[in-house]
Motif scaffolding. Structure first.
Motif, PDB file in Angstrom:
ATOM      1  N   ALA A  59       0.819  -1.209   0.000  1.00  0.00           N
ATOM      2  CA  ALA A  59       0.000   0.000   0.000  1.00  0.00           C
ATOM      3  C   ALA A  59       0.853   1.258   0.000  1.00  0.00           C
ATOM      4  O   ALA A  59       0.432   2.309  -0.498  1.00  0.00           O
ATOM      5  N   ALA A  60       2.056   1.172   0.542  1.00  0.00           N
ATOM      6  CA  ALA A  60       2.933   2.341   0.635  1.00  0.00           C
ATOM      7  C   ALA A  60       3.616   2.686  -0.688  1.00  0.00           C
ATOM      8  O   ALA A  60       4.203   3.766  -0.822  1.00  0.00           O
ATOM      9  N   VAL A  61       3.533   1.802  -1.678  1.00  0.00           N
ATOM     10  CA  VAL A  61       4.219   2.032  -2.965  1.00  0.00           C
ATOM     11  C   VAL A  61       3.495   3.115  -3.760  1.00  0.00           C
ATOM     12  O   VAL A  61       2.293   3.011  -4.027  1.00  0.00           O
ATOM     13  N   ASP A  62       4.222   4.146  -4.144  1.00  0.00           N
ATOM     14  CA  ASP A  62       3.658   5.225  -4.944  1.00  0.00           C
ATOM     15  C   ASP A  62       3.211   4.693  -6.300  1.00  0.00           C
ATOM     16  O   ASP A  62       3.976   4.014  -6.985  1.00  0.00           O
ATOM     17  N   GLY A  63       1.976   4.996  -6.657  1.00  0.00           N
ATOM     18  CA  GLY A  63       1.441   4.549  -7.944  1.00  0.00           C
ATOM     19  C   GLY A  63       0.411   3.456  -7.821  1.00  0.00           C
ATOM     20  O   GLY A  63      -0.396   3.261  -8.731  1.00  0.00           O
ATOM     21  N   ILE A  64       0.419   2.712  -6.721  1.00  0.00           N
ATOM     22  CA  ILE A  64      -0.648   1.746  -6.455  1.00  0.00           C
ATOM     23  C   ILE A  64      -1.851   2.520  -5.939  1.00  0.00           C
ATOM     24  O   ILE A  64      -1.778   3.196  -4.914  1.00  0.00           O
ATOM     25  N   ASP A  65      -2.970   2.430  -6.632  1.00  0.00           N
ATOM     26  CA  ASP A  65      -4.173   3.185  -6.258  1.00  0.00           C
ATOM     27  C   ASP A  65      -5.182   2.353  -5.505  1.00  0.00           C
ATOM     28  O   ASP A  65      -5.875   2.857  -4.612  1.00  0.00           O
ATOM     29  N   VAL A  66      -5.308   1.081  -5.878  1.00  0.00           N
ATOM     30  CA  VAL A  66      -6.344   0.214  -5.317  1.00  0.00           C
ATOM     31  C   VAL A  66      -5.722  -1.084  -4.818  1.00  0.00           C
ATOM     32  O   VAL A  66      -4.935  -1.716  -5.529  1.00  0.00           O
ATOM     33  N   LEU A  67      -6.048  -1.460  -3.588  1.00  0.00           N
ATOM     34  CA  LEU A  67      -5.748  -2.798  -3.085  1.00  0.00           C
ATOM     35  C   LEU A  67      -7.013  -3.620  -3.282  1.00  0.00           C
ATOM     36  O   LEU A  67      -8.027  -3.378  -2.615  1.00  0.00           O
ATOM     37  N   PHE A  68      -6.970  -4.544  -4.220  1.00  0.00           N
ATOM     38  CA  PHE A  68      -8.178  -5.262  -4.632  1.00  0.00           C
ATOM     39  C   PHE A  68      -8.113  -6.701  -4.152  1.00  0.00           C
ATOM     40  O   PHE A  68      -7.254  -7.477  -4.573  1.00  0.00           O
ATOM     41  N   VAL A  69      -9.025  -7.049  -3.261  1.00  0.00           N
ATOM     42  CA  VAL A  69      -9.071  -8.398  -2.707  1.00  0.00           C
ATOM     43  C   VAL A  69      -9.655  -9.361  -3.729  1.00  0.00           C
ATOM     44  O   VAL A  69     -10.731  -9.112  -4.293  1.00  0.00           O
ATOM     45  N   GLY A  70      -8.934 -10.461  -3.969  1.00  0.00           N
ATOM     46  CA  GLY A  70      -9.500 -11.595  -4.684  1.00  0.00           C
ATOM     47  C   GLY A  70     -10.043 -12.553  -3.632  1.00  0.00           C
ATOM     48  O   GLY A  70      -9.281 -13.365  -3.087  1.00  0.00           O
ATOM     49  N   PRO A  71     -11.324 -12.446  -3.267  1.00  0.00           N
ATOM     50  CA  PRO A  71     -11.825 -13.158  -2.080  1.00  0.00           C
ATOM     51  C   PRO A  71     -11.717 -14.672  -2.170  1.00  0.00           C
ATOM     52  O   PRO A  71     -11.428 -15.332  -1.164  1.00  0.00           O
ATOM     53  N   THR A  72     -11.928 -15.231  -3.350  1.00  0.00           N
ATOM     54  CA  THR A  72     -11.852 -16.692  -3.470  1.00  0.00           C
ATOM     55  C   THR A  72     -10.432 -17.180  -3.258  1.00  0.00           C
ATOM     56  O   THR A  72     -10.163 -18.054  -2.420  1.00  0.00           O
ATOM     57  N   ASP A  73      -9.473 -16.621  -4.010  1.00  0.00           N
ATOM     58  CA  ASP A  73      -8.079 -17.066  -3.893  1.00  0.00           C
ATOM     59  C   ASP A  73      -7.510 -16.772  -2.510  1.00  0.00           C
ATOM     60  O   ASP A  73      -6.784 -17.594  -1.940  1.00  0.00           O
ATOM     61  N   LEU A  74      -7.825 -15.595  -1.951  1.00  0.00           N
ATOM     62  CA  LEU A  74      -7.293 -15.249  -0.640  1.00  0.00           C
ATOM     63  C   LEU A  74      -7.842 -16.198   0.425  1.00  0.00           C
ATOM     64  O   LEU A  74      -7.084 -16.696   1.280  1.00  0.00           O
ATOM     65  N   SER A  75      -9.135 -16.469   0.386  1.00  0.00           N
ATOM     66  CA  SER A  75      -9.719 -17.351   1.394  1.00  0.00           C
ATOM     67  C   SER A  75      -9.168 -18.769   1.283  1.00  0.00           C
ATOM     68  O   SER A  75      -8.901 -19.424   2.301  1.00  0.00           O
ATOM     69  N   ILE A  76      -8.967 -19.249   0.063  1.00  0.00           N
ATOM     70  CA  ILE A  76      -8.406 -20.592  -0.135  1.00  0.00           C
ATOM     71  C   ILE A  76      -6.993 -20.665   0.430  1.00  0.00           C
ATOM     72  O   ILE A  76      -6.626 -21.610   1.134  1.00  0.00           O
ATOM     73  N   ASP A  77      -6.181 -19.653   0.139  1.00  0.00           N
ATOM     74  CA  ASP A  77      -4.796 -19.667   0.610  1.00  0.00           C
ATOM     75  C   ASP A  77      -4.720 -19.556   2.132  1.00  0.00           C
ATOM     76  O   ASP A  77      -3.808 -20.100   2.755  1.00  0.00           O
ATOM     77  N   LEU A  78      -5.692 -18.870   2.720  1.00  0.00           N
ATOM     78  CA  LEU A  78      -5.724 -18.742   4.174  1.00  0.00           C
ATOM     79  C   LEU A  78      -6.397 -19.939   4.849  1.00  0.00           C
ATOM     80  O   LEU A  78      -6.368 -20.060   6.075  1.00  0.00           O
TER      81      LEU A  78
END
Length: 256
Positions: free
Chosen positions: A160-179
């Motif tokens: 999030a701190a990187v200049d130029g990144i505007d949106v942190l977009f959650v991929g809910p399916t992949d994130l939930s599977i990996d977690l």
């Protein structure tokens, strides 16, 4: 769209939908429907580079921002996609700040990055507006990094701190599977992860986003601070509509 990035960063809700089918027809329908943005999916979608051009042309008449999801961080792919003039770009499974810096370098024109610019491509009006495009491209391009893994979540503040990144977009399916969790945003552990991502975005002046399956989830994510939200997809809507009609006919035939 020239002001899509500014609109997305400032809006209380920037509402969109997914385009999986590679169809200029569904792109045009999305524009007519009045979405703020659509995601043209080159990762899991059916379309190719030529389909992308036709989808962008179909959206041109409407105030609907076209964001294109590429398969990975690839300077050549970025260049080919951005030459066609979308409003933004989305990159799947960004896991580290180093990857985020790499993708920003690939999408920004020098001196801020390494992306080459041509004088006769669609993004510059086939050369008619080249000087203007060159001056404004770095400021106008919306960049979304997807958080889809345990590693990405662990590094979300640095991303999030990187200049130029505007949106942190959650991929809910992949994130939930990996977690190893349910993708239900009300599930406590998954909700904790979602709050961490939204907080990181807010602290660094970015926007949190996600794809939801139904209006209830949209309300849940909005309450968690997510403002860049897509609801459903063209493919999903066609499936639902055809399935409902087929089930109706099956019931009608049985009753007859």
């Amino acid at each position: 769209m020239k002001w899509a990035r500014q609109r997305a960063l400032q809006a209380r809700l920037f509402a969109g939908s997914w385009l999986n089918m590679g169809s200029s027809d569904t792109a045009e329908i999305a524009g007519l429907a009045g979405y703020d943005w659509v995601l043209i999916d080159l990762e899991h979608g059916s379309g190719d580079h030529k389909d992308l051009l036709h989808q962008l042309q179909a959206l041109e008449a409407y105030p609907t921002a076209a964001v294109v999801r590429v398969p990975n961080i690839d300077a050549v792919v970025f260049k080919q996609v951005l030459d066609l003039g979308p409003s933004g770009i989305m990159v799947p499974n960004v896991e580290t700040a180093e990857q985020a810096h790499q993708l920003i370098s690939c999408v920004r024109i020098p001196p801020l990055g390494k992306r080459g610019a041509a004088t006769s491509t669609r993004n510059s009006g086939y050369g008619f507006h080249y000087a203007q495009y060159l001056a404004e491209a770095n400021d106008n391009l919306l960049v979304a990094a997807q958080i889809e893994s345990r590693i990405g979540l662990a590094n979300v503040e640095a991303i999030a701190a990187v200049d130029g990144i505007d949106v942190l977009f959650v991929g809910p399916t992949d994130l939930s599977i990996d977690l190893g969790l349910s993708s239900d945003p009300e599930q406590p552990e998954f909700r904790e992860a979602l709050v961490r991502i939204a907080t990181a975005a807010q602290q660094h002046g970015k926007v949190a986003g996600t794809l939801v399956r139904n209006p209830q989830q949209a309300r849940q994510y909005l309450a968690l601070g997510y403002r860049f939200i897509a609801l459903g997809s063209d493919r999903g809507m066609v499936i639902q509509g055809m399935k409902a009609n087929a089930e109706f006919f099956s019931t009608l035939a049985t009753a007859a």
